[in-house]
Design a protein around this motif. Structure first.
Motif, PDB file in Angstrom:
ATOM      1  N   ALA A  55     -31.307   2.326  -4.153  1.00  0.00           N
ATOM      2  CA  ALA A  55     -32.479   1.493  -4.420  1.00  0.00           C
ATOM      3  C   ALA A  55     -32.937   1.628  -5.869  1.00  0.00           C
ATOM      4  N   LEU A  56     -32.865   2.844  -6.415  1.00  0.00           N
ATOM      5  CA  LEU A  56     -33.257   3.058  -7.813  1.00  0.00           C
ATOM      6  C   LEU A  56     -32.308   2.350  -8.772  1.00  0.00           C
ATOM      7  N   HIS A  57     -31.015   2.314  -8.420  1.00  0.00           N
ATOM      8  CA  HIS A  57     -30.058   1.574  -9.248  1.00  0.00           C
ATOM      9  C   HIS A  57     -30.436   0.091  -9.313  1.00  0.00           C
ATOM     10  N   LYS A  58     -30.809  -0.464  -8.174  1.00  0.00           N
ATOM     11  CA  LYS A  58     -31.223  -1.867  -8.158  1.00  0.00           C
ATOM     12  C   LYS A  58     -32.507  -2.066  -8.970  1.00  0.00           C
ATOM     13  N   HIS A  59     -33.423  -1.076  -8.842  1.00  0.00           N
ATOM     14  CA  HIS A  59     -34.661  -1.146  -9.622  1.00  0.00           C
ATOM     15  C   HIS A  59     -34.346  -1.136 -11.111  1.00  0.00           C
ATOM     16  N   ALA A  60     -33.422  -0.260 -11.528  1.00  0.00           N
ATOM     17  CA  ALA A  60     -33.053  -0.182 -12.944  1.00  0.00           C
ATOM     18  C   ALA A  60     -32.434  -1.493 -13.421  1.00  0.00           C
ATOM     19  N   ALA A  61     -31.609  -2.121 -12.564  1.00  0.00           N
ATOM     20  CA  ALA A  61     -30.998  -3.397 -12.942  1.00  0.00           C
ATOM     21  C   ALA A  61     -32.063  -4.468 -13.130  1.00  0.00           C
ATOM     22  N   THR A  62     -33.088  -4.452 -12.270  1.00  0.00           N
ATOM     23  CA  THR A  62     -34.184  -5.421 -12.412  1.00  0.00           C
ATOM     24  C   THR A  62     -34.943  -5.206 -13.711  1.00  0.00           C
ATOM     25  N   ILE A  63     -35.200  -3.939 -14.049  1.00  0.00           N
ATOM     26  CA  ILE A  63     -35.901  -3.635 -15.306  1.00  0.00           C
ATOM     27  C   ILE A  63     -35.077  -4.094 -16.502  1.00  0.00           C
ATOM     28  N   ASP A  64     -33.741  -3.908 -16.448  1.00  0.00           N
ATOM     29  CA  ASP A  64     -32.874  -4.373 -17.533  1.00  0.00           C
ATOM     30  C   ASP A  64     -33.013  -5.882 -17.738  1.00  0.00           C
ATOM     31  N   LYS A  65     -33.079  -6.615 -16.624  1.00  0.00           N
ATOM     32  CA  LYS A  65     -33.237  -8.075 -16.738  1.00  0.00           C
ATOM     33  C   LYS A  65     -34.580  -8.430 -17.358  1.00  0.00           C
TER      34      LYS A  65
END
Length: 252
Positions: A55-65
């Motif tokens: 879930a944190l990996h997905k959160h990090a990907a969202t922040i990158d976007k």
């Protein structure tokens, strides 16, 4: 007679030794069972931790976007025609004829900077993914009259699983609120044992393990919101559905 007494004494000693040995065996068996329970709990914690990492990996990907969108937005502001002219170019020759009246050009107030018009990222809690609705208000964007802004409140029927998982559930404060949203989104009575499967399907780790015991405890503690349905299922009461709508409007 004396030999018989000796045999009786020896028999008593052997029986006592056998009883002590059996007690030791039972004690070791209890230790083994306790160790198996610890191993099972450790495996469960490992699986839960791996789920949280994902879930944190997905959160990090969202922040990158979001970072990429912010940089793009900053570039557009820097290249916008409304950008103030350099100091050395403040004066220019007056026009030969007075120009006709025109609508004042939209410009940022002098006291307003980029930090005032962009949403703050640092102010958000770590478990919130936020939204990118500010992109629709970027300078130069053409107005879309075919889709006027809606004034009526959103309903759960209009929310998809991605919004529920990444926008609403991470912003809840308690397991009660998480269960409230899931039941309202599901819109049907659910068996307590199936609640954990729903959280797993949503790829979301609740703040408390969704066991049958924890679900039933929530129903008993908040019977004005949750109720027992047919075949051992649980559902929301009328007050619970209203509370879910209020919570939904607060979190969105």
């Amino acid at each position: 007679m004396r030999e018989s007494d000796n045999l009786q004494t020896q028999l008593a000693k052997e029986e006592a030794s056998l009883a002590a040995t059996q007690q030791q065996i039972e004690a070791y068996q209890r230790q083994i069972e306790a160790l198996h329970a610890q191993i099972a709990e450790t495996h469960s914690q490992i699986a839960e931790t791996e789920h949280q990492i994902e879930a944190l990996h997905k959160h990090a990907a969202t922040i990158d976007k979001r970072i990429a969108l912010l940089r793009e937005y900053m570039t557009m502001i820097a290249n916008s025609p409304a950008t103030p002219a350099p100091i050395g170019n403040l004066t220019r020759p007056p026009p030969a004829e007075p120009p006709p009246p025109a609508e004042p050009a939209a410009a940022l107030p002098a006291s307003e900077g980029v930090d005032d018009i962009l949403p703050s990222i640092e102010a958000e809690p770590e478990n919130e993914l936020g939204n990118l609705s500010f992109v629709d208000t970027m300078p130069g964007a053409a107005a879309d009259d075919t889709n006027p802004p809606r004034t009526d409140p959103l309903e759960f029927e209009e929310i998809d699983e991605e919004t529920l998982t990444h926008e609403l559930l991470p912003r809840t404060q308690t397991f009660e609120e998480e269960l409230l949203l899931v039941l309202a989104f599901h819109r049907k009575a659910i068996l307590p044992k199936d609640v954990a499967r729903i959280f797993k399907r949503l790829d979301y780790a609740p703040k408390q393990k969704a066991t049958e015991e924890s679900i039933k405890a929530q129903v008993e503690a908040h019977h004005h919101i949750f109720e027992h349905a047919k075949e051992g299922r649980i559902a929301l009461t009328a007050e619970g559905r209203e509370e879910a709508q209020r919570l939904f409007e607060t979190l969105l």
